[in-house]
Motif scaffolding. Structure first.
Motif, PDB file in Angstrom:
ATOM      1  N   ARG A  55      -1.147  -0.704  -4.320  1.00  0.00           N
ATOM      2  CA  ARG A  55      -2.426  -0.224  -3.777  1.00  0.00           C
ATOM      3  C   ARG A  55      -2.216   1.231  -3.374  1.00  0.00           C
ATOM      4  N   VAL A  56      -3.058   2.114  -3.899  1.00  0.00           N
ATOM      5  CA  VAL A  56      -2.922   3.534  -3.594  1.00  0.00           C
ATOM      6  C   VAL A  56      -4.219   4.065  -3.005  1.00  0.00           C
ATOM      7  N   GLY A  57      -4.111   5.071  -2.182  1.00  0.00           N
ATOM      8  CA  GLY A  57      -5.287   5.676  -1.577  1.00  0.00           C
ATOM      9  C   GLY A  57      -4.900   6.540  -0.399  1.00  0.00           C
ATOM     10  N   GLY A  59       0.384   5.146   0.476  1.00  0.00           N
ATOM     11  CA  GLY A  59      -0.494   6.259   0.808  1.00  0.00           C
ATOM     12  C   GLY A  59      -0.031   7.532   0.136  1.00  0.00           C
ATOM     13  N   ASP A  78      -4.910   2.755   4.165  1.00  0.00           N
ATOM     14  CA  ASP A  78      -5.134   1.314   4.173  1.00  0.00           C
ATOM     15  C   ASP A  78      -6.174   1.012   5.251  1.00  0.00           C
ATOM     16  N   THR A 117     -11.366   1.972   4.927  1.00  0.00           N
ATOM     17  CA  THR A 117     -10.261   2.103   3.982  1.00  0.00           C
ATOM     18  C   THR A 117     -10.708   2.927   2.792  1.00  0.00           C
ATOM     19  N   GLY A 154      -9.432   6.167  -5.596  1.00  0.00           N
ATOM     20  CA  GLY A 154      -9.725   5.151  -4.593  1.00  0.00           C
ATOM     21  C   GLY A 154     -11.215   5.022  -4.342  1.00  0.00           C
ATOM     22  N   PHE A 200       0.846  -1.189   0.000  1.00  0.00           N
ATOM     23  CA  PHE A 200       0.000   0.000   0.000  1.00  0.00           C
ATOM     24  C   PHE A 200       0.875   1.230   0.000  1.00  0.00           C
ATOM     25  N   GLN A 214      -8.994   3.153  -0.965  1.00  0.00           N
ATOM     26  CA  GLN A 214      -7.875   2.723  -1.788  1.00  0.00           C
ATOM     27  C   GLN A 214      -8.346   2.124  -3.101  1.00  0.00           C
TER      28      GLN A 214
END
Length: 409
Positions: free
Chosen positions: A354-356, A42, A359, A387, A90, A40, A389
């Motif tokens: 995984r981006v956002g 961020g 998490d 979350t 996300g 992940f 994401q």
């Protein structure tokens, strides 16, 4: 009275921070293979904002050729490589759970050990549930949970190749919505039982007009999910602000078995070759259904009978991981209960992230360390997991989907 209630909440929140808040990753189960393998990342952005990722989608072509005796020759014009900015948005998920007054009192009244004993099953179950939902989204976001094969009364028989046991294990009371393949809503229902052997889901009341080819979704998921890996690899149009019909490196590969049959090492090697043709030169992880895993393990055992290099001191019958080397490098075959029976995913894991904004967390946005909130109309406290994401692939052309698999067991 309000002050007493606030003190009680403060005690719950303080204990939760010490026991759980900084150790969430330790509660993620091993079975969610993609959640654990895709890191992940961020980004500093407000909720709902786009996350940008620059991509190289084409090479430089401003090359000039000249013979050994040519001198002061003219140069061809520069032809720049193709650089595009991918944009990823996300999607949010919130899971709500309740801790009754009696359990809350026991949790708050005996220190950190009593708090952990009183809440660990609730917190662990929330993390398992949230991680499971996220794992399904990573694979099948914007694709749905399964395709209807047939119906009889309130029983839905899922198309065999669309069945993933991990999606339906523990699904009692899960709310569903059923839509046509084109997205028209048929109606809502709730799961009452699951037959894993017959690939059947029984619901409380099957919506009218449900037919074969309809798609089963988790209630509220339609049009509110990020694009999962299946969607990314089969996309042929605009996704993440990149048009796959223009940039071949952003088009995933698909190997469709015809005729249908079990997964084999030869098929996996063919799938890897599709990625190599578009630049794959790194290790891959191959995510397969447990029944496909069994077929591969059987094939591996048969091949070993004729392998003179086999040594009993180096390996025993049975395996948790099959690893071999292909033209790309190391190939790791990973069984997953969340992979549907008819599919296999050959993924260059270094291309995925995984981006956002966050998490999985128990911190509510803007609430700091205020984890618990008292319910207004019920005797208890609410705890939420949250979350925001999406999964993103920088080069779908280096990964491959294998489709139309029929397992031999």
């Amino acid at each position: 009275m309000a002050s007493s209630s606030n003190n009680f909440s403060d005690t719950l929140n303080a204990n939760f921070k010490i026991v759980y808040a900084d150790k969430i990753e330790n509660l993620i189960p091993d079975g969610v293979k993609l959640v654990n393998r895709i890191s992940f990342s961020g980004r500093e952005a407000q909720l709902g904002n786009l996350y940008s990722q620059p991509l190289v989608l084409g090479l430089e072509h401003g090359v000039t050729f000249a013979g050994s005796t040519d001198d002061a020759f003219a140069l061809n014009a520069p032809i720049a490589g193709q650089l595009k900015e991918a944009q990823v948005r996300g999607s949010q998920m919130v899971l709500r759970s309740v801790l009754g007054y009696a359990a809350a009192a026991r949790a708050a009244g005996g220190g950190q050990r009593a708090f952990e004993d009183s809440t660990k099953f609730l917190v662990q179950n929330m993390m398992r549930s949230m991680a499971k939902k996220l794992e399904i989204e990573l694979l099948y976001g914007q694709m749905g949970y399964a395709v209807v094969g047939s119906t009889a009364g309130n029983v839905i028989t899922v198309v065999t190749q669309e069945w993933a046991p991990g999606i339906w294990a523990g699904a009692i009371n899960m709310p569903l919505e059923i839509r046509s393949a084109a997205g028209a809503l048929r109606g809502y229902c709730n799961v009452t039982s699951v037959n894993m052997n017959l690939f059947q889901v029984t619901v409380d009341l099957l919506p009218a007009a449900v037919i074969a080819t309809d798609i089963i979704w988790h209630k509220g998921a339609y049009n509110n999910e990020f694009a999962g890996i299946h969607k990314i690899l089969t996309n042929t149009g605009l996704l993440f602000n990149i048009d796959a019909s223009i940039y071949d490196l952003f088009t995933g590969n698909t190997v469709t078995l015809s005729p249908t049959g079990p997964l084999s090492f030869a098929i996996i090697q063919d799938a890897i070759a599709r990625g190599v043709e578009k630049g794959l030169d790194s290790n891959v992880s191959v995510f397969v259904n447990p029944r496909s895993w069994a077929d591969l393990l059987t094939e591996q055992a048969a091949l070993r009978m004729y392998d003179q290099s086999y040594r009993t001191s180096e390996s025993e019958n049975g395996s948790q991981e099959i690893t071999f080397h292909g033209q790309n490098g190391k190939v790791e075959i990973v069984p997953s209960i969340y992979v549907k029976s008819g599919y296999c995913y050959v993924l260059a894991m270094e291309d995925f992230m995984r981006v956002g904004s966050t998490d999985i967390t128990f911190r509510r946005p803007g609430q700091g360390d205020d984890f618990f909130r008292e319910l207004e109309n019920n005797a208890g406290y609410e705890l939420r997991a949250y979350t925001d994401q999406a999964v993103f692939c920088m080069a779908p052309g280096r990964s491959t989907l294998v489709a139309n698999i029929t397992n031999s067991n």
